[in-house]
Design a protein around this motif. Sequence first.
Motif, mmCIF file in Angstrom:
data_model
loop_
_atom_site.group_PDB
_atom_site.id
_atom_site.type_symbol
_atom_site.label_atom_id
_atom_site.label_comp_id
_atom_site.label_asym_id
_atom_site.label_seq_id
_atom_site.Cartn_x
_atom_site.Cartn_y
_atom_site.Cartn_z
ATOM 1 N N ILE A 128 0.813 -1.211 0.000
ATOM 2 C CA ILE A 128 0.000 0.000 0.000
ATOM 3 C C ILE A 128 0.851 1.269 0.000
ATOM 4 C CG2 ILE A 128 -0.244 0.017 2.517
ATOM 5 C CD1 ILE A 128 -2.783 1.211 -0.155
ATOM 6 N N ASP A 129 1.973 1.270 0.708
ATOM 7 C CA ASP A 129 2.795 2.485 0.759
ATOM 8 C C ASP A 129 3.313 2.855 -0.621
ATOM 9 O OD1 ASP A 129 2.430 2.759 3.462
ATOM 10 O OD2 ASP A 129 4.266 1.687 4.010
ATOM 11 N N TRP A 130 3.666 1.858 -1.412
ATOM 12 C CA TRP A 130 4.141 2.125 -2.772
ATOM 13 C C TRP A 130 3.007 2.669 -3.635
ATOM 14 C CZ3 TRP A 130 2.818 -0.204 -7.512
ATOM 15 C CH2 TRP A 130 3.639 0.157 -8.589
ATOM 16 N N ILE A 131 1.822 2.114 -3.470
ATOM 17 C CA ILE A 131 0.656 2.566 -4.240
ATOM 18 C C ILE A 131 0.336 4.016 -3.930
ATOM 19 C CG2 ILE A 131 -1.854 2.296 -4.482
ATOM 20 C CD1 ILE A 131 -0.287 0.220 -6.006
ATOM 21 N N LEU A 132 0.536 4.424 -2.694
ATOM 22 C CA LEU A 132 0.172 5.771 -2.259
ATOM 23 C C LEU A 132 1.188 6.832 -2.665
ATOM 24 C CD1 LEU A 132 -1.305 5.015 1.286
ATOM 25 C CD2 LEU A 132 -2.533 5.510 -0.851
ATOM 26 N N ASN A 133 2.150 6.471 -3.494
ATOM 27 C CA ASN A 133 3.083 7.475 -4.014
ATOM 28 C C ASN A 133 2.416 8.389 -5.037
ATOM 29 O OD1 ASN A 133 5.384 6.795 -2.537
ATOM 30 N ND2 ASN A 133 5.910 5.131 -3.938
ATOM 31 N N GLN A 134 1.210 8.069 -5.432
ATOM 32 C CA GLN A 134 0.463 8.901 -6.378
ATOM 33 C C GLN A 134 -0.702 9.579 -5.663
ATOM 34 O OE1 GLN A 134 -1.657 6.277 -9.249
ATOM 35 N NE2 GLN A 134 -0.995 4.619 -7.903
ATOM 36 N N ASP A 135 -1.192 10.662 -6.246
ATOM 37 C CA ASP A 135 -2.349 11.351 -5.695
ATOM 38 C C ASP A 135 -3.614 10.594 -6.091
ATOM 39 O OD1 ASP A 135 -0.827 13.387 -4.558
ATOM 40 O OD2 ASP A 135 -0.852 14.568 -6.401
ATOM 41 N N ILE A 136 -4.437 10.287 -5.099
ATOM 42 C CA ILE A 136 -5.638 9.491 -5.334
ATOM 43 C C ILE A 136 -6.853 10.253 -4.824
ATOM 44 C CG2 ILE A 136 -6.817 7.312 -4.834
ATOM 45 C CD1 ILE A 136 -4.017 6.076 -4.384
ATOM 46 N N GLU A 137 -7.821 10.437 -5.684
ATOM 47 C CA GLU A 137 -9.049 11.126 -5.315
ATOM 48 C C GLU A 137 -10.035 10.167 -4.640
ATOM 49 O OE1 GLU A 137 -11.852 14.351 -5.171
ATOM 50 O OE2 GLU A 137 -9.687 14.261 -5.532
ATOM 51 N N ILE A 138 -10.190 8.972 -5.232
ATOM 52 C CA ILE A 138 -11.101 7.963 -4.705
ATOM 53 C C ILE A 138 -10.372 6.620 -4.679
ATOM 54 C CG2 ILE A 138 -13.310 6.775 -5.027
ATOM 55 C CD1 ILE A 138 -14.292 9.246 -6.525
ATOM 56 N N PHE A 139 -10.492 5.933 -3.555
ATOM 57 C CA PHE A 139 -9.782 4.666 -3.353
ATOM 58 C C PHE A 139 -10.812 3.582 -3.042
ATOM 59 C CE2 PHE A 139 -7.682 1.492 -0.714
ATOM 60 C CZ PHE A 139 -6.431 1.330 -1.298
ATOM 61 N N LEU A 140 -10.913 2.580 -3.924
ATOM 62 C CA LEU A 140 -11.820 1.463 -3.683
ATOM 63 C C LEU A 140 -11.014 0.256 -3.228
ATOM 64 C CD1 LEU A 140 -14.959 0.395 -5.573
ATOM 65 C CD2 LEU A 140 -13.225 -1.336 -5.083
ATOM 66 N N LEU A 141 -11.369 -0.266 -2.071
ATOM 67 C CA LEU A 141 -10.651 -1.387 -1.464
ATOM 68 C C LEU A 141 -11.483 -2.663 -1.624
ATOM 69 C CD1 LEU A 141 -8.400 -2.644 0.248
ATOM 70 C CD2 LEU A 141 -9.553 -1.753 2.292
ATOM 71 N N GLU A 142 -10.935 -3.612 -2.375
ATOM 72 C CA GLU A 142 -11.603 -4.889 -2.629
ATOM 73 C C GLU A 142 -10.621 -6.011 -2.325
ATOM 74 O OE1 GLU A 142 -12.019 -8.450 -4.425
ATOM 75 O OE2 GLU A 142 -11.068 -7.075 -5.849
ATOM 76 N N LEU A 143 -10.525 -6.363 -1.059
ATOM 77 C CA LEU A 143 -9.612 -7.427 -0.629
ATOM 78 C C LEU A 143 -10.257 -8.237 0.508
ATOM 79 C CD1 LEU A 143 -6.032 -5.778 -0.529
ATOM 80 C CD2 LEU A 143 -6.832 -7.584 -2.080
ATOM 81 N N GLY A 144 -9.723 -9.441 0.692
ATOM 82 C CA GLY A 144 -10.190 -10.275 1.805
ATOM 83 C C GLY A 144 -10.753 -11.612 1.361
ATOM 84 N N ALA A 145 -11.190 -11.718 0.124
ATOM 85 C CA ALA A 145 -11.793 -12.973 -0.337
ATOM 86 C C ALA A 145 -10.806 -14.133 -0.250
ATOM 87 C CB ALA A 145 -12.292 -12.814 -1.777
#
Length: 247
Positions: free
Chosen positions: A122-139
Amino acid sequence: MNLAQNNQLVSILLNSIPHKILKFCYFIMLCMVMVSCGNNNNKQTDKDKDDTVVEETENSETTDNKTILFFGDSITAGYGLETTDDAYPAVVQQKIDSLDLNYTVVNSGVSGETSAGGRSRIDWILNQDIEIFLLELGANDGLRGVPLSETRNNLQAIITAVKQKDPSTKIILAGMELPPNMGQDYTSGFRTMYAELAKKNDVVFIPFILKDVGGIAELNQSDGIHPTVKGHEIIANTVWEYLKPLL
């Protein structure tokens, strides 16, 4: 009076003008020419400036798209499809483009991803500016029987990281459900885990991202888990219901 006589008269008149006055006239004429050239240059410069402003504005409009990031597993990645253009994030992009909205969808789905794997990247992903973040994990956690407390902690860590990076980022949490063979207590706890996380963090909540798709044979591939192209279209419609009000 003929032309020769005219030229002779002009020559006599010029010779009769004092030399200093003649030089002064030449000087005035030279200044007028220079001023005229200067005005032309200024006009060209102003035009160049106008063209530059237009070009910069057009470039700004082109690159001013806000990012919607889908962070998930094989469902988001479009596992088993011929192209990721058929996966639900791309279908959502088509809906956005049809409304001429300045948003760009980024598909950050990884097949086989667990909540722990998502937390590690996640820290690497957050190196960009994100307006909306959809989290689809856990399955994948649920199918492997990972303790619910571990999955919950990982999902919470991801949500916390997004909020800390930029509190203005809008978060959508996509819930998931498990097949009954995982045991009633586990499947029930798995389902309520998402609702509790959404309430605790005050984020937009999709109760079941596979609504009207999960468990329906004709909308899933031969493995019975991953949606077909038609299934992804339905998922996109479900996501759009919660995403559109945020745009």
